[in-house]
Design a protein around this motif. Structure first.
Motif, PDB file in Angstrom:
ATOM      1  N   ALA A   1       0.830  -1.214   0.000  1.00  0.00           N
ATOM      2  CA  ALA A   1       0.000   0.000   0.000  1.00  0.00           C
ATOM      3  C   ALA A   1       0.860   1.258   0.000  1.00  0.00           C
ATOM      4  O   ALA A   1       0.412   2.327  -0.446  1.00  0.00           O
ATOM      5  N   ILE A   2       2.101   1.143   0.484  1.00  0.00           N
ATOM      6  CA  ILE A   2       2.995   2.297   0.541  1.00  0.00           C
ATOM      7  C   ILE A   2       3.341   2.789  -0.866  1.00  0.00           C
ATOM      8  O   ILE A   2       3.639   3.973  -1.072  1.00  0.00           O
ATOM      9  N   ASP A   3       3.275   1.896  -1.841  1.00  0.00           N
ATOM     10  CA  ASP A   3       3.670   2.252  -3.210  1.00  0.00           C
ATOM     11  C   ASP A   3       2.906   3.449  -3.744  1.00  0.00           C
ATOM     12  O   ASP A   3       3.447   4.250  -4.526  1.00  0.00           O
ATOM     13  N   ASP A   4       1.641   3.596  -3.362  1.00  0.00           N
ATOM     14  CA  ASP A   4       0.785   4.647  -3.906  1.00  0.00           C
ATOM     15  C   ASP A   4       0.496   5.756  -2.902  1.00  0.00           C
ATOM     16  O   ASP A   4      -0.432   6.542  -3.087  1.00  0.00           O
ATOM     17  N   ALA A   5       1.293   5.829  -1.838  1.00  0.00           N
ATOM     18  CA  ALA A   5       1.030   6.812  -0.789  1.00  0.00           C
ATOM     19  C   ALA A   5       1.440   8.211  -1.242  1.00  0.00           C
ATOM     20  O   ALA A   5       2.522   8.401  -1.790  1.00  0.00           O
ATOM     21  N   GLY A   6       0.556   9.183  -1.006  1.00  0.00           N
ATOM     22  CA  GLY A   6       0.937  10.581  -1.139  1.00  0.00           C
ATOM     23  C   GLY A   6       1.549  11.080   0.157  1.00  0.00           C
ATOM     24  O   GLY A   6       2.445  11.918   0.170  1.00  0.00           O
ATOM     25  N   THR A   7       1.041  10.541   1.258  1.00  0.00           N
ATOM     26  CA  THR A   7       1.574  10.799   2.596  1.00  0.00           C
ATOM     27  C   THR A   7       1.634   9.477   3.340  1.00  0.00           C
ATOM     28  O   THR A   7       0.651   8.717   3.329  1.00  0.00           O
TER      29      THR A   7
END
Length: 322
Positions: free
Chosen positions: A64-70
């Motif tokens: 899920a971190i791959d698409d994190a903005g923050t």
């Protein structure tokens, strides 16, 4: 929609874990449409042990971190004998998934994770005041400031203990969408839109005798007088203290000098007027107690790094479109 990913590690503190979803999840535009998507993940999907007497279950793993903005890291309780300043290999691998441009946020002692990953080297940061000495010994390359509630260094932000995570998340909403949206989030969550002072007011110290006076009433009075010059002797007189006693108690309670506090509050008032009114800059400067537009420009540039008109253009536009 900006995606906020919250990484829940084993031993996570439930209160801090809930802060991002509560603050960012409450933020909405004028049509009631959410402004953020909040996703909670673990290193793997499934159960995550907490510091309380219950576990939680997350649907997402580290991908899920791959698409994190923050990316937000709440604090967690390390196991017995596990040092805070050592980064476990699986956590290090998860952090390597952070893409360029992602904002990274730590709450409380999760700052140890960012420091151990090298993300704070040479940068300003904060952590819980009770961990300051230990943190400095472990990470001498970090420019630690244990006296503030949070530090915003652009793409890396750190909050002090527990509820300062609320302060930092509200700050990010304000930075992204302006004061009107952040203030509405604060009202809906029944928390102050900002808090005075820093961590100094929470550090252990001898409790004063019950008869000891506080500077609180004088601070409230001064907030209504920001439009005019206020001198230290006037503040002390209002509090019915000597200048020396007032200055000492003010610093103990607020974590800064009266002069620093007055500038901080005037900057906040100026920001509010720039964001929410069409008053000319010189009128904003007068109403906020800076006297002249030049004086206000100097103070705002020192605090925010932008001139008043540039600040108004950025935040009036964001507020109007929110």
């Amino acid at each position: 929609m900006h995606r906020v990913v919250v990484l829940a590690l084993d031993g996570v503190y439930p209160f801090e874990l809930s802060i991002p979803v509560r603050i960012f999840g409450t933020a909405a535009d004028s049509r009631g449409e959410p402004l953020y998507e909040v996703v909670t993940c673990g290193l793997d999907p499934g159960p995550v042990v907490t510091s309380a007497d219950f576990a939680i279950t997350v649907e997402h793993g580290a991908s899920a971190i791959d698409d994190a903005g923050t990316l937000v890291l709440p604090p967690f309780e390390c196991g017995p004998g596990v040092p805070r300043d050592v980064l476990p290999s699986r956590l290090a691998a998860a952090l390597r998934r952070i893409r360029p441009g992602t904002r990274v946020v730590s709450i409380c002692t999760a700052s140890y994770v960012l420091a151990a990953a090298g993300l704070l080297d040479g940068r300003p940061a904060t952590t819980h005041w009770n961990e300051a000495d230990r943190f400095r010994r472990a990470f001498p390359a970090v420019r630690l400031d244990p006296g503030v509630l949070f530090v915003d260094d652009g793409d890396v932000l750190t909050a002090a203990g527990v509820a300062s995570g609320v302060d930092l998340c509200l700050h990010l909403v304000r930075r992204d969408h302006g004061s009107a949206v952040a203030n509405r989030v604060a009202r809906l969550c029944v928390v102050p839109p900002w808090r005075e002072g820093g961590q100094a007011q929470f550090i252990d110290r001898p409790v004063p005798e019950p008869a000891a006076a506080s500077t609180s009433a004088t601070r409230q009075w001064a907030l209504g007088e920001l439009h005019r010059p206020i001198v230290l002797t006037e503040l002390a007189g209002h509090a019915r203290m000597s200048v020396r006693t007032f200055s000492r108690r003010f610093r103990e309670e607020v974590g800064m000098t009266p002069g620093q506090w007055l500038v901080q509050e005037r900057v906040r008032l100026a920001r509010h007027l720039l964001e929410n009114t069409d008053l000319p800059v010189d009128r904003v400067a007068a109403d906020a107690g800076f006297g002249t537009g030049a004086s206000m420009r100097r103070h705002l540039s020192g605090v925010l790094g932008v001139a008043p008109l540039a600040y108004r253009h950025a935040f009036r536009a964001r507020t109007a479109s929110a």
